[in-house]
Design a protein around this motif. Sequence first.
Motif, PDB file in Angstrom:
ATOM      1  N   UNK A  51     -11.949  36.712 -14.365  1.00 36.33           N
ATOM      2  CA  UNK A  51     -10.930  37.564 -14.987  1.00 36.33           C
ATOM      3  C   UNK A  51      -9.724  36.774 -15.481  1.00 36.33           C
ATOM      4  N   UNK A  52      -9.525  35.577 -14.921  1.00 37.55           N
ATOM      5  CA  UNK A  52      -8.363  34.743 -15.271  1.00 37.55           C
ATOM      6  C   UNK A  52      -8.825  33.328 -15.580  1.00 37.55           C
ATOM      7  N   UNK A  53      -9.383  33.098 -16.765  1.00 40.73           N
ATOM      8  CA  UNK A  53      -9.978  31.801 -17.097  1.00 40.73           C
ATOM      9  C   UNK A  53      -9.024  30.615 -16.990  1.00 40.73           C
ATOM     10  N   UNK A  54      -7.710  30.863 -17.118  1.00 39.92           N
ATOM     11  CA  UNK A  54      -6.763  29.744 -17.082  1.00 39.92           C
ATOM     12  C   UNK A  54      -6.307  29.381 -15.670  1.00 39.92           C
ATOM     13  N   UNK A  55      -6.769  30.112 -14.658  1.00 37.99           N
ATOM     14  CA  UNK A  55      -6.440  29.755 -13.276  1.00 37.99           C
ATOM     15  C   UNK A  55      -7.203  28.497 -12.868  1.00 37.99           C
ATOM     16  N   UNK A  56      -6.602  27.717 -11.984  1.00 40.32           N
ATOM     17  CA  UNK A  56      -7.300  26.602 -11.342  1.00 40.32           C
ATOM     18  C   UNK A  56      -7.674  27.056  -9.927  1.00 40.32           C
ATOM     19  N   UNK A  57      -8.961  27.056  -9.637  1.00 35.70           N
ATOM     20  CA  UNK A  57      -9.451  27.685  -8.409  1.00 35.70           C
ATOM     21  C   UNK A  57     -10.189  26.673  -7.534  1.00 35.70           C
ATOM     22  N   UNK A  58      -9.834  26.657  -6.255  1.00 40.60           N
ATOM     23  CA  UNK A  58     -10.543  25.867  -5.256  1.00 40.60           C
ATOM     24  C   UNK A  58     -11.261  26.831  -4.316  1.00 40.60           C
TER      25      UNK A  58
END
Length: 241
Positions: free
Chosen positions: A93-100
Amino acid sequence: MEQGLWLQETVKPWGIHLDETQLKQFDQYFHLLVETNKVMNLTGITEEREVYVKHFYDSLTLMLQLGEKGRSALRMIDVGTGAGFPGIPLKIANPDWKVVLLDSSRKRIQFLEQIAGELGLQNVTCIHGRAEDFAHQKEYRQMFDLATARAVAKLNVIAEYCLPFVKVGGSFIAMKGSAVDEEVVEAKRALHVLGKNQVEVQKLTLPDEMGSRHLVNLTKRDHTPKAYPRKAGTPVKQPIV
């Protein structure tokens, strides 16, 4: 795609606008989850409607707590992510997030690496290990705008795992099923010790009477002391009370 269109319409009032690519990603995720679940224990929920409600919709409810903060390119860590909830739906839903995505099971991490690759998700890092270890590493400690966990452990325990990852001013949102009032009271000292946290609790009801949820949003107002989290096993055996 029927369930995808339902999800699209349902989350639109929250400010989440899912395009065709994102709907395809949710569809791929569902099918990969169900197929992999035949050979690996990922979830007890495999019926499509239930997956969309209890996993995808449920994960995206965090956006209700984040409000305007959720519109920016957040750095997020999902602790004990399991099959990728809530981390993967939030990333879709939030492609620009950086996710670990952090989990203690190597097999689950391999599954999540496959998901990220096949869905074409950028800036997703899958880590095999324990929160007690990684929260003391310089590149992870107090480096995240948001930490999340679908919390099985009590709040005073899960907070010790997650809050050391959160920067001052950031949030840890614990996703809880049952009523949490007693847990919040019991965790009062832990939440103060771990960063003088401000607490907000939101109750939600899932569609189709599929259960109730509580989002416990902790806003971190001070640094976590270096002693926390304590070594593996200690937070569960000797919780901060």
